[in-house]
Design a protein around this motif. Structure first.
Motif, PDB file in Angstrom:
ATOM      1  N   UNK A  86      -1.377  -6.971  -4.618  1.00 57.04           N
ATOM      2  CA  UNK A  86       0.516  -6.901  -5.001  1.00 57.04           C
ATOM      3  C   UNK A  86       0.480  -6.548  -6.426  1.00 57.04           C
ATOM      4  N   UNK A  87       1.099  -5.679  -6.806  1.00 59.32           N
ATOM      5  CA  UNK A  87       1.179  -5.057  -8.158  1.00 59.32           C
ATOM      6  C   UNK A  87       2.623  -5.304  -8.624  1.00 59.32           C
ATOM      7  N   UNK A  88       2.836  -5.693  -9.847  1.00 57.94           N
ATOM      8  CA  UNK A  88       4.228  -5.820 -10.365  1.00 57.94           C
ATOM      9  C   UNK A  88       4.676  -4.522 -10.724  1.00 57.94           C
ATOM     10  N   UNK A  89       5.974  -4.318 -10.642  1.00 61.22           N
ATOM     11  CA  UNK A  89       6.731  -3.199 -10.887  1.00 61.22           C
ATOM     12  C   UNK A  89       6.093  -2.441 -11.970  1.00 61.22           C
ATOM     13  N   UNK A  90       5.975  -2.953 -13.217  1.00 62.12           N
ATOM     14  CA  UNK A  90       5.389  -2.311 -14.247  1.00 62.12           C
ATOM     15  C   UNK A  90       3.761  -1.796 -13.982  1.00 62.12           C
ATOM     16  N   UNK A  91       3.015  -2.447 -13.351  1.00 61.49           N
ATOM     17  CA  UNK A  91       1.738  -1.998 -13.185  1.00 61.49           C
ATOM     18  C   UNK A  91       1.584  -1.008 -11.894  1.00 61.49           C
ATOM     19  N   UNK A  92       2.433  -0.996 -10.883  1.00 61.77           N
ATOM     20  CA  UNK A  92       2.633   0.035  -9.983  1.00 61.77           C
ATOM     21  C   UNK A  92       3.170   1.234 -10.696  1.00 61.77           C
ATOM     22  N   UNK A  93       3.948   1.214 -11.490  1.00 65.04           N
ATOM     23  CA  UNK A  93       4.656   2.403 -12.224  1.00 65.04           C
ATOM     24  C   UNK A  93       3.458   2.935 -13.042  1.00 65.04           C
ATOM     25  N   UNK A  94       2.833   2.395 -13.542  1.00 62.77           N
ATOM     26  CA  UNK A  94       1.612   2.674 -14.432  1.00 62.77           C
ATOM     27  C   UNK A  94       0.593   3.370 -13.756  1.00 62.77           C
ATOM     28  N   UNK A  95       0.331   2.636 -12.513  1.00 62.34           N
ATOM     29  CA  UNK A  95      -0.904   3.479 -11.735  1.00 62.34           C
ATOM     30  C   UNK A  95      -0.486   4.550 -10.866  1.00 62.34           C
ATOM     31  N   UNK A  96       0.939   4.714 -10.435  1.00 66.75           N
ATOM     32  CA  UNK A  96       1.503   5.920  -9.807  1.00 66.75           C
ATOM     33  C   UNK A  96       1.296   7.118 -10.786  1.00 66.75           C
ATOM     34  N   UNK A  97       2.251   6.773 -11.962  1.00 69.39           N
ATOM     35  CA  UNK A  97       2.164   7.903 -12.752  1.00 69.39           C
ATOM     36  C   UNK A  97       1.060   8.290 -13.561  1.00 69.39           C
ATOM     37  N   UNK A  98      -0.264   7.340 -13.892  1.00 65.30           N
ATOM     38  CA  UNK A  98      -1.220   7.716 -14.175  1.00 65.30           C
ATOM     39  C   UNK A  98      -1.983   8.640 -13.239  1.00 65.30           C
TER      40      UNK A  98
END
Length: 240
Positions: A86-98
Motif C-alpha cells: 500500500x503506497x501513499x498517493x505521493x509515493x505512488x505518483x513518484x513511482x509511476x512517473x519515475x
C-alpha cells in the motif's frame, strides 16, 4: 451578459498555490532523479548486458511506453494493495512517473550510447585511461551531448505530466488549483493562474538544464579534465 474576470478570490489563496507549486517542483525533481537512474541502468543493460537481461529490459520499456501514464498510476495506487503493498498517493505518483520516465529515457540513453563508435573506446584505453575514465569522458559525456536536447525535452514533459497525479489526490499544483476552483467557482481565473505558474516553472527548469549543459559540455583543460585532449578529436567521429 459579458463575463467579468475576477482574480481576487484566486489570488487570496496564493499560499495554497505556492504550496502546490513547491510540491510539483519536489515531485518533478524526485521523479526525474529516479527515472534517469533507471533509464541509464536499463540502457546499459540493453547495450552491454546479457541477452536475457536485455529482453527483460525491453519488456519493461514496451510495457511503460505503450500504456498511458494515468493507467500506470491507477495500477500502482489501486492495484498494489491487492498484493500487500500500500503506497501513499505521493509515493505512488513518484513511482509511476519515475518508472514512466525511466522507460522513455532508457531509449534516449541507448541511442546516445550506440552513437559512440567502439574505436573511440579503444582509443581512450590506448591513451592509458582507466575504464572509469573511459566510461565518464569517452562514453557518457559524448553520449549525453548527442541526446541532451531530446532528453531535456522528455524531462519537460515529465514535469508537466506530474499534473496527472491529481487524479489520486497526490499533492501538487493541479490539485491545489482544482480545490480552489471548487470552492471559489472561478474556473477560468483559477486555471489561467495555474497555467501561468506551470509556464514559469517550466522555464525555470529549462534554465537549470541549460546551465547544466554549459557545465557538463564545457571544454576542459587537458591537465585537469581530459576533455580538451581526448574528447575534442573524438567528437567528430561520434557525430557530436
Amino acid at each position: 451578459m459579458a463575463y467579468e474576470m475576477n482574480f481576487a478570490p484566486v489570488l487570496a489563496r496564493a499560499p495554497e498555490l505556492a504550496a502546490g507549486t513547491l510540491a510539483t517542483v519536489v515531485l518533478s525533481a524526485q521523479s526525474i532523479a529516479f527515472g534517469l537512474t533507471i533509464g541509464l541502468a536499463v540502457a546499459l543493460v540493453r547495450v552491454n548486458g546479457p541477452r536475457w537481461s536485455g529482453r527483460a529490459a525491453a519488456v519493461y520499456i514496451e510495457a511503460f511506453r505503450n500504456t498511458p501514464l494515468l493507467v500506470q498510476l491507477f495500477l500502482l495506487f489501486f492495484g498494489l494493495p491487492y498484493i500487500g503493498f500500500r503506497l501513499s498517493a505521493d509515493h505512488a505518483a513518484l513511482l509511476a512517473i519515475g518508472l514512466n520516465l525511466g522507460a522513455y529515457s532508457a531509449e534516449i540513453f541507448r541511442a546516445g550510447l550506440l552513437a559512440i563508435p567502439p574505436t573511440q573506446v579503444e582509443a581512450g584505453l590506448a591513451l592509458g585511461l582507466s575504464r572509469l575514465q573511459v566510461m565518464r569522458h569517452v562514453i557518457v559525456v559524448p553520449a549525453l551531448r548527442v541526446i541532451y536536447p531530446a532528453l531535456t525535452g522528455q524531462l519537460t514533459l515529465t514535469l508537466l505530466g506530474t499534473s496527472i497525479a491529481s487524479a489520486i489526490s497526490a499533492r501538487e499544483l493541479t490539485l491545489a488549483g482544482a480545490t480552489i476552483e471548487s470552492q471559489s467557482f472561478r474556473s477560468l481565473e483559477t486555471f489561467l493562474v495555474v497555467a501561468a505558474i506551470y509556464i514559469a516553472v517550466t522555464f525555470a527548469f529549462r534554465l537549470v538544464y541549460w546551465l547544466i549543459g554549459l557545465w557538463l559540455f564545457r571544454r576542459r583543460d587537458p591537465a585537469t579534465g581530459l576533455a580538451g585532449a581526448v574528447l575534442g578529436p573524438m567528437q567528430k567521429g561520434a557525430r557530436i
